[in-house]
Design an enzyme around this catalytic site. Structure first.
Site, PDB file in Angstrom:
ATOM      1  N   CYS A  87     -73.609  21.422  65.544  1.00  0.00           N
ATOM      2  CA  CYS A  87     -74.213  22.460  66.399  1.00  0.00           C
ATOM      3  C   CYS A  87     -74.414  21.963  67.841  1.00  0.00           C
ATOM      4  O   CYS A  87     -73.439  21.794  68.555  1.00  0.00           O
ATOM      5  CB  CYS A  87     -75.501  22.947  65.741  1.00  0.00           C
ATOM      6  SG  CYS A  87     -75.965  24.617  66.226  1.00  0.00           S
TER       7      CYS A  87
ATOM      8  N   HIS B 143     -75.426  23.620  59.234  1.00  0.00           N
ATOM      9  CA  HIS B 143     -76.627  22.893  58.840  1.00  0.00           C
ATOM     10  C   HIS B 143     -76.756  23.027  57.331  1.00  0.00           C
ATOM     11  O   HIS B 143     -75.943  23.663  56.680  1.00  0.00           O
ATOM     12  CB  HIS B 143     -77.853  23.503  59.504  1.00  0.00           C
ATOM     13  CG  HIS B 143     -77.766  23.593  60.988  1.00  0.00           C
ATOM     14  ND1 HIS B 143     -77.936  22.512  61.808  1.00  0.00           N
ATOM     15  CD2 HIS B 143     -77.523  24.643  61.813  1.00  0.00           C
ATOM     16  CE1 HIS B 143     -77.824  22.893  63.068  1.00  0.00           C
ATOM     17  NE2 HIS B 143     -77.562  24.180  63.097  1.00  0.00           N
TER      18      HIS B 143
END
Ligand code: GLN
Length: 223
Positions: free
Chosen positions: A94, A193
């Site tokens: 990310c 995630h």
């Protein structure tokens, strides 16, 4: 026992939605294979002797923490470039993935200068938060994870970068391309995630890459 060293970039600033779990899973898998494992947090003002490490991990972060990291990280650009071009294993999630590109334009319209190591860039889109479960197909098999970002990432040279996965559910890099993350040599960038490496197919492949890199005959790059 042989020690494998992991550099965890800005662990204290960049660690959203359980990304530290990726490092714990890698450490567990390495220990099961008989390696000792040392994790070093490389934070603000620390040195990064990248070639002393066998794996570099960079997790996700909020825009504010990314702007703090941005003021420190350029010092490491050259060594990180040498490391990734030499085939050093790296996983960037990310915000960490966004840092590999040329820039990240944030929610406030500020442009964060990134490392410019790979041809990609990211633009925050306030109208489209990409949040929820993801599922995608990779060369390691199917991956299930979770994403939560407003930054939309685009490749500037699709010939140089390979997507990490093809979306089956969720957004990945952006709402239009249908791809998740990127791969370049031994570097994986991803929006996943959860942590990503709860997907043992990817975790085991990455562990093998780390061991292979650790066993390389020449440890220091030629200058
Ligand atoms: N702040 C970035 C975004 O919203 C990255 C978020 C994250 O790392 N979880 O796109």
């Amino acid at each position: 026992m042989t020690t494998i060293k992991i550099a965890y970039l800005y662990e204290d600033l960049m660690n959203t939605y359980g990304d530290c779990g990726d490092v714990k899973i890698i450490r567990y898998l390495l220990q099961k294979k008989g390696y000792d494992c040392q994790v070093v947090n490389i934070s603000l003002e620390d040195d990064l002797p990248a070639f002393d490490f066998d794996f570099i991990f960079f997790g996700g972060g909020q825009d504010f923490e990314q702007s703090v990291v941005a003021q420190d990280i350029q010092r490491h650009r050259s060594i990180l470039q040498q490391y990734l071009e030499a085939g050093g294993p790296m996983l960037c999630i990310c915000g960490g993935y966004q840092f590999l590109g040329s820039y990240y334009q944030t929610s406030s319209g500020q442009t964060i200068k990134c490392l410019d190591l790979l041809p990609l860039h990211t633009v925050f889109n306030p109208d489209k938060r990409m949040i929820g479960d993801t599922r995608y197909q990779t060369e390691f098999g199917e991956v299930k994870a979770f994403e939560n970002h407003s930054g939309q990432t685009f490749f500037d040279d699709p010939h140089k970068l390979k997507p990490f996965g093809k979306m089956l559910q969720g957004y990945g890099n952006n709402p239009t391309d249908g791809i998740e993350g990127m791969q370049y040599k031994n570097v994986i960038g991803s929006y996943s995630h959860g942590p990503l490496l709860k997907n043992l197919n990817v975790a085991q492949a990455l562990t093998q890459r780390i061991i292979t890199w650790h066993q390389r005959p020449v440890k220091v790059p030629s200058v």
